[in-house]
Design an enzyme around this catalytic site. Structure first.
Site, PDB file in Angstrom:
ATOM      1  N   ASN A  17      -8.721 -55.177  17.084  1.00  0.00           N
ATOM      2  CA  ASN A  17      -9.228 -54.689  15.799  1.00  0.00           C
ATOM      3  C   ASN A  17      -8.312 -53.552  15.354  1.00  0.00           C
ATOM      4  O   ASN A  17      -8.425 -52.435  15.841  1.00  0.00           O
ATOM      5  CB  ASN A  17     -10.674 -54.191  15.982  1.00  0.00           C
ATOM      6  CG  ASN A  17     -11.241 -53.593  14.708  1.00  0.00           C
ATOM      7  OD1 ASN A  17     -10.638 -53.711  13.634  1.00  0.00           O
ATOM      8  ND2 ASN A  17     -12.394 -52.941  14.810  1.00  0.00           N
ATOM      9  N   TRP A  18      -7.387 -53.893  14.451  1.00  0.00           N
ATOM     10  CA  TRP A  18      -6.400 -52.896  14.020  1.00  0.00           C
ATOM     11  C   TRP A  18      -7.027 -51.848  13.091  1.00  0.00           C
ATOM     12  O   TRP A  18      -6.386 -50.873  12.742  1.00  0.00           O
ATOM     13  CB  TRP A  18      -5.246 -53.576  13.293  1.00  0.00           C
ATOM     14  CG  TRP A  18      -4.279 -54.309  14.187  1.00  0.00           C
ATOM     15  CD1 TRP A  18      -4.311 -54.406  15.557  1.00  0.00           C
ATOM     16  CD2 TRP A  18      -3.118 -55.035  13.765  1.00  0.00           C
ATOM     17  NE1 TRP A  18      -3.254 -55.151  16.008  1.00  0.00           N
ATOM     18  CE2 TRP A  18      -2.490 -55.558  14.924  1.00  0.00           C
ATOM     19  CE3 TRP A  18      -2.539 -55.317  12.528  1.00  0.00           C
ATOM     20  CZ2 TRP A  18      -1.327 -56.315  14.874  1.00  0.00           C
ATOM     21  CZ3 TRP A  18      -1.382 -56.087  12.477  1.00  0.00           C
ATOM     22  CH2 TRP A  18      -0.776 -56.573  13.637  1.00  0.00           C
ATOM     23  N   LYS A  19      -8.228 -52.079  12.632  1.00  0.00           N
ATOM     24  CA  LYS A  19      -8.909 -51.173  11.682  1.00  0.00           C
ATOM     25  C   LYS A  19      -7.976 -50.871  10.491  1.00  0.00           C
ATOM     26  O   LYS A  19      -7.214 -51.745  10.093  1.00  0.00           O
ATOM     27  CB  LYS A  19      -9.350 -49.903  12.397  1.00  0.00           C
ATOM     28  CG  LYS A  19     -10.204 -50.204  13.632  1.00  0.00           C
ATOM     29  CD  LYS A  19     -10.920 -48.999  14.139  1.00  0.00           C
ATOM     30  CE  LYS A  19     -11.667 -49.355  15.419  1.00  0.00           C
ATOM     31  NZ  LYS A  19     -12.523 -48.298  15.892  1.00  0.00           N
ATOM     32  N   HIS A  28     -19.485 -54.393  12.307  1.00  0.00           N
ATOM     33  CA  HIS A  28     -18.917 -53.304  13.121  1.00  0.00           C
ATOM     34  C   HIS A  28     -19.661 -52.010  12.787  1.00  0.00           C
ATOM     35  O   HIS A  28     -20.047 -51.792  11.624  1.00  0.00           O
ATOM     36  CB  HIS A  28     -17.420 -53.173  12.813  1.00  0.00           C
ATOM     37  CG  HIS A  28     -16.715 -52.268  13.773  1.00  0.00           C
ATOM     38  ND1 HIS A  28     -16.807 -50.905  13.698  1.00  0.00           N
ATOM     39  CD2 HIS A  28     -15.940 -52.539  14.857  1.00  0.00           C
ATOM     40  CE1 HIS A  28     -16.096 -50.363  14.680  1.00  0.00           C
ATOM     41  NE2 HIS A  28     -15.564 -51.341  15.402  1.00  0.00           N
ATOM     42  N   GLU A  84     -20.751 -53.152  21.491  1.00  0.00           N
ATOM     43  CA  GLU A  84     -19.948 -51.950  21.290  1.00  0.00           C
ATOM     44  C   GLU A  84     -20.876 -50.743  21.158  1.00  0.00           C
ATOM     45  O   GLU A  84     -21.349 -50.445  20.047  1.00  0.00           O
ATOM     46  CB  GLU A  84     -19.115 -52.070  20.013  1.00  0.00           C
ATOM     47  CG  GLU A  84     -18.073 -53.153  20.037  1.00  0.00           C
ATOM     48  CD  GLU A  84     -16.863 -52.778  19.185  1.00  0.00           C
ATOM     49  OE1 GLU A  84     -15.754 -52.889  19.690  1.00  0.00           O
ATOM     50  OE2 GLU A  84     -17.037 -52.357  18.030  1.00  0.00           O
ATOM     51  N   GLY A 112     -13.740 -45.166  20.476  1.00  0.00           N
ATOM     52  CA  GLY A 112     -12.743 -44.123  20.251  1.00  0.00           C
ATOM     53  C   GLY A 112     -12.996 -42.829  20.994  1.00  0.00           C
ATOM     54  O   GLY A 112     -12.318 -41.830  20.748  1.00  0.00           O
ATOM     55  N   SER A 140     -13.342 -48.026  23.713  1.00  0.00           N
ATOM     56  CA  SER A 140     -12.393 -47.313  24.584  1.00  0.00           C
ATOM     57  C   SER A 140     -11.786 -48.190  25.680  1.00  0.00           C
ATOM     58  O   SER A 140     -11.489 -47.708  26.771  1.00  0.00           O
ATOM     59  CB  SER A 140     -13.059 -46.072  25.193  1.00  0.00           C
ATOM     60  OG  SER A 140     -13.385 -45.157  24.178  1.00  0.00           O
ATOM     61  N   GLY A 195      -9.848 -51.550  19.936  1.00  0.00           N
ATOM     62  CA  GLY A 195      -9.371 -50.809  18.771  1.00  0.00           C
ATOM     63  C   GLY A 195      -8.048 -50.119  19.092  1.00  0.00           C
ATOM     64  O   GLY A 195      -6.988 -50.732  19.081  1.00  0.00           O
ATOM     65  N   GLY A 196      -8.128 -48.845  19.419  1.00  0.00           N
ATOM     66  CA  GLY A 196      -6.938 -48.000  19.630  1.00  0.00           C
ATOM     67  C   GLY A 196      -5.849 -48.640  20.478  1.00  0.00           C
ATOM     68  O   GLY A 196      -4.671 -48.656  20.084  1.00  0.00           O
TER      69      GLY A 196
HETATM   70  C1  PEP Z   1     -13.721 -50.756  17.945  1.00  0.00           C
HETATM   71  O1  PEP Z   1     -14.028 -49.902  17.118  1.00  0.00           O
HETATM   72  O2  PEP Z   1     -13.905 -51.973  17.702  1.00  0.00           O
HETATM   73  C2  PEP Z   1     -13.134 -50.311  19.190  1.00  0.00           C
HETATM   74  C3  PEP Z   1     -13.363 -51.047  20.220  1.00  0.00           C
HETATM   75  O3  PEP Z   1     -12.425 -49.149  19.162  1.00  0.00           O
HETATM   76  P1  PEP Z   1     -11.731 -48.389  20.398  1.00  0.00           P
HETATM   77  O4  PEP Z   1     -11.188 -49.432  21.337  1.00  0.00           O
HETATM   78  O5  PEP Z   1     -10.658 -47.580  19.778  1.00  0.00           O
HETATM   79  O6  PEP Z   1     -12.791 -47.576  21.057  1.00  0.00           O
END
Ligand code: PEP
Length: 244
Positions: free
Chosen positions: A10-12, A96, A164, A170, A207, A228-229
């Site tokens: 998920n590149w957001k 999300h 999630e 994050g 995370s 995400g990140g």
């Molecule tokens: C997300 O928001 O879908 C996510 C998993 O973010 P992160 O991995 O950065 O916590």
């Protein structure tokens, strides 16, 4: 669900065209992607046509981060599923927590989107998760069941659920392996008893990095991860996809 694992990036609202091109070019050169892994990438809407042109669809599968639940019309700023399909999207992230929070998306809107995506033969990745307050006050099981009940239609085998926890996104905080498995079991039981769903994909998100990913995949019942990140960093996503 089985052998196949879904690794969903998920590149957001990150990466410009140049950065996205570089990341996809590097990913395309990856030779040792784990044979059971599906590499699914969900870029910003504006990047989807570019990424669609760059990828080889046997190697990388395209998804989006949202879509509207109406085919077309006066919905300023929204995106139709028709355009997602035209651009080869196969998956759509729905509900999300950032959309629920920033765009006031309720369970009932999420449900309409899930139904619309299914009707159009794409695959929804439906996000559920509790806040820190709900986890601490021990309300999380109730909250998750409520979200599953409200957002998931009946008889939809093979649907993708992404657990999630909002407190994990994050933050660097990750639930324990037992905590992840507890939610897997809750989801399995709930979907079987209330939605007539026996087979579903259960992803963990929040995370995830190359270190904790291996532990989570090897020691829980998850069918992959929503990332995400770490998905923006080629070295990290390479380690995840090659399980190295
Ligand atoms: C997300 O928001 O879908 C996510 C998993 O973010 P992160 O991995 O950065 O916590």
């Amino acid at each position: 669900m089985g052998q196949v694992k879904l690794i969903v990036s998920n590149w957001k609202m990150n990466l410009d065209s140049k950065q996205a091109t570089r990341l996809i070019t590097n990913l395309k050169k990856l030779k040792k992607i784990h044979p059971n892994f599906k590499n699914i990438i969900c870029p910003q809407f504006m990047l989807i046509p570019l990424v669609s042109r760059l990828i080889n669809q046997n190697q990388i599968i395209l998804g989006s981060q949202d879509c509207h639940y109406i085919n077309e019309g006066a919905y300023t700023g929204d995106t139709s599923i028709k355009l997602l399909k035209e651009n080869n999207c196969k998956y759509v992230i729905i509900g999300h927590s950032e959309r629920r929070h920033n765009h006031k998306e309720t369970d009932s809107i999420v449900r309409k989107k899930v139904e619309h995506v299914l009707l159009n033969k794409l695959k929804p990745i439906v996000c559920v998760g509790e806040s820190l307050k709900q986890r601490k006050s021990n309300k999380y099981k109730y909250i998750l069941k409520k979200q599953l009940n409200n957002c998931i239609p009946t008889n939809q085998n093979h649907i993708v659920i992404a657990y999630e926890p909002i407190w994990s996104i994050g933050s660097g905080l990750v639930p324990t392996l037992n905590e992840i498995n507890e939610i897997y079991s809750l989801t399995k039981l709930f979907l079987r008893n209330n939605k007539k769903i026996k087979d579903f994909y259960f992803l963990y998100g929040g995370s995830v990095n190359s270190e904790n990913f291996k532990k989570i995949l090897d020691n829980t019942d998850v069918d992959g991860a929503l990332i995400g990140g770490a998905s923006l960093n080629f070295k990290e996503i390479k380690k995840i996809l090659t399980k190295s």
